[in-house]
Design a protein around this motif. Structure first.
Motif, short mmCIF file in Angstrom:
data_model
loop_
_atom_site.label_atom_id
_atom_site.label_comp_id
_atom_site.label_asym_id
_atom_site.label_seq_id
_atom_site.Cartn_x
_atom_site.Cartn_y
_atom_site.Cartn_z
N ARG A 1 -11.79 8.27 -6.86
CA ARG A 1 -11.91 8.57 -5.42
C ARG A 1 -13.08 9.52 -5.17
O ARG A 1 -13.85 9.35 -4.23
CB ARG A 1 -10.63 9.20 -4.87
CG ARG A 1 -9.59 8.23 -4.37
CD ARG A 1 -8.50 8.91 -3.55
NE ARG A 1 -7.78 9.93 -4.29
CZ ARG A 1 -6.85 9.68 -5.20
NH1 ARG A 1 -6.50 8.44 -5.48
NH2 ARG A 1 -6.24 10.67 -5.83
N SER B 1 -14.76 -0.03 -1.18
CA SER B 1 -13.71 -1.05 -1.14
C SER B 1 -14.35 -2.39 -0.79
O SER B 1 -15.47 -2.43 -0.26
CB SER B 1 -12.61 -0.68 -0.15
OG SER B 1 -12.93 -1.08 1.14
N PRO C 1 -13.21 2.18 -6.18
CA PRO C 1 -11.81 1.79 -6.38
C PRO C 1 -11.43 2.01 -7.85
O PRO C 1 -12.31 2.07 -8.72
CB PRO C 1 -11.80 0.29 -6.06
CG PRO C 1 -13.11 -0.03 -5.44
CD PRO C 1 -14.07 1.03 -5.89
N ILE D 1 -15.36 -1.48 -10.19
CA ILE D 1 -14.11 -0.73 -10.19
C ILE D 1 -14.16 0.29 -11.33
O ILE D 1 -14.65 -0.03 -12.42
CB ILE D 1 -12.90 -1.66 -10.37
CG1 ILE D 1 -12.79 -2.62 -9.18
CG2 ILE D 1 -11.60 -0.88 -10.55
CD1 ILE D 1 -11.71 -3.69 -9.32
N ASN E 1 -5.92 1.27 -7.34
CA ASN E 1 -6.08 0.10 -6.49
C ASN E 1 -5.72 -1.21 -7.18
O ASN E 1 -5.19 -2.12 -6.55
CB ASN E 1 -7.52 0.02 -5.97
CG ASN E 1 -7.86 1.24 -5.16
OD1 ASN E 1 -8.68 2.06 -5.55
ND2 ASN E 1 -7.20 1.41 -4.03
N ASN F 1 0.83 -1.20 0.00
CA ASN F 1 0.00 0.00 0.00
C ASN F 1 0.86 1.24 0.00
O ASN F 1 2.03 1.20 0.36
CB ASN F 1 -1.03 -0.01 1.13
CG ASN F 1 -0.41 0.13 2.49
OD1 ASN F 1 0.14 1.17 2.82
ND2 ASN F 1 -0.48 -0.93 3.28
N ASN G 1 -4.57 0.46 -0.91
CA ASN G 1 -4.01 -0.80 -1.40
C ASN G 1 -3.68 -0.75 -2.88
O ASN G 1 -4.44 -0.19 -3.67
CB ASN G 1 -5.01 -1.93 -1.18
CG ASN G 1 -4.81 -2.57 0.17
OD1 ASN G 1 -3.72 -3.03 0.49
ND2 ASN G 1 -5.85 -2.56 0.97
N THR H 1 -7.57 -7.10 -0.83
CA THR H 1 -8.47 -5.98 -0.55
C THR H 1 -8.35 -5.00 -1.71
O THR H 1 -7.24 -4.60 -2.07
CB THR H 1 -8.06 -5.28 0.76
OG1 THR H 1 -8.14 -6.22 1.83
CG2 THR H 1 -9.00 -4.11 1.06
N ILE H 2 -9.48 -4.64 -2.29
CA ILE H 2 -9.50 -3.70 -3.42
C ILE H 2 -10.09 -2.39 -2.90
O ILE H 2 -11.28 -2.31 -2.61
CB ILE H 2 -10.37 -4.23 -4.58
CG1 ILE H 2 -10.00 -5.66 -4.97
CG2 ILE H 2 -10.30 -3.26 -5.78
CD1 ILE H 2 -8.70 -5.81 -5.69
N GLY H 3 -9.24 -1.37 -2.79
CA GLY H 3 -9.73 -0.06 -2.33
C GLY H 3 -8.73 0.58 -1.37
O GLY H 3 -7.69 0.01 -1.06
N GLY H 4 -9.05 1.77 -0.93
CA GLY H 4 -8.20 2.49 0.02
C GLY H 4 -6.81 2.75 -0.55
O GLY H 4 -6.66 3.13 -1.72
#
Lengths: 507, 507
Positions: free
Chosen positions: B333, B99, B338, B299, B371, B27, B117, B112-115
């Motif tokens: 965002r 996410s 994501p 996504i 992501n 990340n 990452n 994990t997909i998002g944030g």
């Protein structure tokens, strides 16, 4: 330096075969990437100041030591070093400017060092030169002159780096004079000094006065000479570098103070420890510069990479190098100094490794807001070689970086709602009025990249990037035009060189 | 996915000859680089919503059109499109998660997909494969299996990309079943679906249930299948992609909606215009997904580059591509989705261009907080070829990126003041206690880079990066260990494939 606005509107300079972006200042309008917290920066700087107070730095040049002691430094006979208390260091540091100009023979090529500016400098200092035709070899003066012609011709290079490689066919003691003559006649960009010892530094300052039709009085306020000052890490400064500092600083010219630290050999194996030591060495050297002349311009230089712990060999363009470039610029900003990094690679040829290590170095420099990217074009083989093909590869990568930093335009025209509405679903935009009016200058015009499909590429000889770069530097050399110079200036430069060679030969 | 802490403390997995970082989540802990102002993002999104209201998008799949009309979309007979008003689009968008998790056969490889990452995915979809030994060619199933073994073996690759290349020795209508069998038996990482049409998508979901010992009910909450959904830019969605969406969304699985836009052909020549169109296509498709099943994961994918306006050829890894990757993540965002980008190059061989275009793509993705980096390893020749050597080159570049994102440690131990004080000025740090205690794991252990000096390098055959990469993938293949699978699971997968092949052959 041409303004950003000037750059965008300027018609692209197209040689007969080599498309280029026009010469222009490059700056990073986005916030710097900061890999340290404010507290971490303070800890590193505090560590550096503690080292200078308790251990000090060794100055092999007696006069430099005397200057520091006169300003409050304390001799430490056990370490043969001079200890500097933090108040003294911080006071001297406060006299150094956060940014300054650097004049070139052609005022359009004047530079600004500091702020969000990025100055890209060609490689300086290697022992060898190389190209695909003749391989790696000791270089000649004629080859050096060709390299300098290319540096002049490549718009994305803002500054020449003090001699791309040694001209091994010339006598070592007067070789720098031939270099300066070539720098001032073949280029009209700013050129770095070959700042090894007193005489070579003085010769650069004197020849700068002739070439720029200026004098030492004017130079005090408008610097034009920059010398790279490498400390002998750990914690030592040698005689030739100290002599150069004294000549540069007393003339109001720029000392780019650069410890060369490979974590695990010349500095601690830890990155934070290397940053402490690097900062201590820069601060001690900056203090010396400010003792010579308060307000003399200095740069916080970093050349912090790591050794390969399996072999002990230097490792360049590593993730550690990238992080250190980012962290070093951040520390420099905290100290109020412009920063310097480099474009490095360990690769022995112009291949994928040469590209990815250079990209890692460049992105660290650009994201960190490094002000001077030394060796930005041409460096190969851990800095032992200046490569003609790498010069072209780097120029392409630097241009791409500059173009990436150009902000997107978002206005009615660019949003293109009308055009999107016009084109039927599943159709194409090739022939819209919007496309036809803009396509010629819409995108970055690559100098080096191939977009041929595989079959065409194979038919045309399956040339890789290095092979195409070989053709490009030859085309640029064919197209090279020497910048004009008054005959009297040329004569004065020639006279200076002849006179100095006589003196050197009579010793 | 192992935690950051787990990664740092984990002992490096060393094969017999290929050092690697351990498998771990990556990340970006630093703020994203934002190339648009907040106002510019709003203008682009507003433009996209305006296009959807006034022009709409064409859905070639009748059922998809009916779903959209039932949810409030309006048929536009002139455009043969469906217009979507902004309230409808924004409401459907609000149901999509920001996410989500994505399960793998081995729970240690769950994603994990998002944030913040970053998920790195191997190349998917090329027509050809290539290596230095046999050149570029149509690939076989045996070769595809080797490629998948490498994807499993390379720790920095988090996800398999839905088939590295076509297995041309297998019948086209059932080829996907052999791919899925290879994906689920040769890897225990998350694998992408070959999401072209209804049947191929359903087969992936069913085989996922078998391989992960789960069922469609559990899958609804814990997705494991991701399909790439390409729109037919401009402003159209075809039947096979729509069918895939309906199967994925109704099963609660992930639609990675990716317009493929080359500015100047499939979208306006201006970058802002391309972002408007891309956002419109994503929003319309996300609306369809949410019509099928509110809350189904999606996504925001971007594949926005430009054509070479001299030749009309696609240009990859350009400064425009880098800027679009940065801008697209920023828009995603803003929309609460994501994002996805790719690692692209136009190069036809594993040379410097392949490296610098990939680096430009990767830095744009990493700095922008993308992501999912699709095609992160192996892509060559504008996506027409999956290269065995490029896979290794990309793995090295991805590892370097991950290591660069590891924050510097700044504590008493790392600041190393004691060690700096110990080493005499001009001495060295090779043998200090501080160095000896840390050197083995102090620095990034390169998989591919050469640090030999020029003479040793020449003696050992002057191997360039591609040549070394060739040796490395062969070593990795020798060392490959197939992940264990229950015999009953293997049998059930085999049975499913046999049964489906029978059905397909009876048609």
């Amino acid at each position: 330096m041409a303004s950003r606005r000037g750059r965008i509107s300027a018609k692209r300079k197209q040689g007969r075969g080599v498309p280029q972006l026009p010469y222009a200042a490059v700056n990073n309008p986005y916030p710097p990437m900061e890999v340290l917290t404010a507290g971490q920066v303070e800890k590193i700087v505090d560590g550096a100041l503690t080292i200078l107070e308790t251990k000090g730095m060794r100055f092999l040049h007696a006069e430099s030591g005397r200057l520091l002691v006169a300003a409050g430094g304390k001799e430490d006979p056990a370490q043969q070093s001079i200890r500097l208390d933090r108040a003294m260091v911080l006071e001297h540091l406060s006299w150094a400017p956060a940014s300054f100009g650097l004049r070139a023979r052609n005022p359009l090529h004047d530079l600004t060092i500091g702020g969000n500016n990025l100055v890209f400098t060609s490689v300086g200092g290697p022992a060898f030169c190389s190209d695909l035709d003749k391989g790696r070899r000791p270089g000649s003066y004629a080859e050096l002159c060709d390299y300098l012609r290319l540096v002049q011709s490549i718009n994305i290079i803002h500054q020449e780096g003090g001699g791309a490689f040694e001209a091994m066919d010339l006598p070592p003691l007067s070789r720098h004079l031939d270099l300066y003559l070539a720098q001032f006649t073949l280029l009209d960009k700013n050129v770095q000094a070959y700042a090894l010892g007193r005489d070579r530094t003085v010769d650069c300052i004197e020849m700068t006065c002739i070439a720029l039709a200026t004098d030492r009085r004017e130079l005090l306020d408008k610097p034009a000479v920059l010398g790279i000052i490498n400390t002998n890490s750990p914690m030592q400064l040698d005689v030739p570098m100290s002599e150069a500092i004294i000549e540069l600083a007393s003339a109001g010219q720029v000392s780019c103070v650069t410890p060369f630290t490979l974590a695990g050999s010349m500095s601690p194996v830890s990155l934070a420890g290397t940053l402490v030591q690097q900062t201590a060495e820069v601060l001690a050297t900056v203090t010396l510069v400010q003792c010579v002349r308060p307000g003399a311009p200095v740069i916080y230089g970093s050349f912090a990479s790591n050794v390969d712990m399996k072999s002990g060999a230097p490792a360049m363009g590593t993730p550690e190098y990238t992080k250190m470039a980012l962290a070093s610029s951040q520390i420099a900003r905290y100290l109020g100094l412009p920063s310097r990094s480099s474009n490095t690679t360990s690769s022995n040829c112009v291949d994928a490794q040469a590209a990815y290590e250079s990209e890692m170095s460049l992105w660290g420099s650009v994201m960190g807001h490094t002000n001077l990217v030394n060796h930005a074009a041409g460096w190969l083989e851990g800095g032992l070689t200046a490569s003609f093909e790498k010069l072209i590869l780097d120029a392409e990568m630097l241009q791409m970086m500059a173009q990436t930093l150009e902000p997107l335009a978002v206005n009615e025209d660019e949003l293109a709602l009308q055009t999107i509405a016009e084109v039927p679903p599943g159709g194409h935009h090739f022939a819209t009025e919007h496309t036809l009016a803009r396509y010629e200058n819409a995108f970055y015009p690559s100098m080096l990249s191939s977009r041929q499909n595989f079959e065409s590429w194979q038919e045309l000889g399956a040339q890789d990037t290095a092979t195409r770069a070989n053709r490009i530097w030859k085309t640029l050399l064919d197209e090279y035009q020497q910048p004009e110079m008054e005959a009297s200036t040329q004569a004065a430069l020639n006279d200076y060189v002849s006179q100095r060679k006589k003196e050197i030969n009579q010793r």
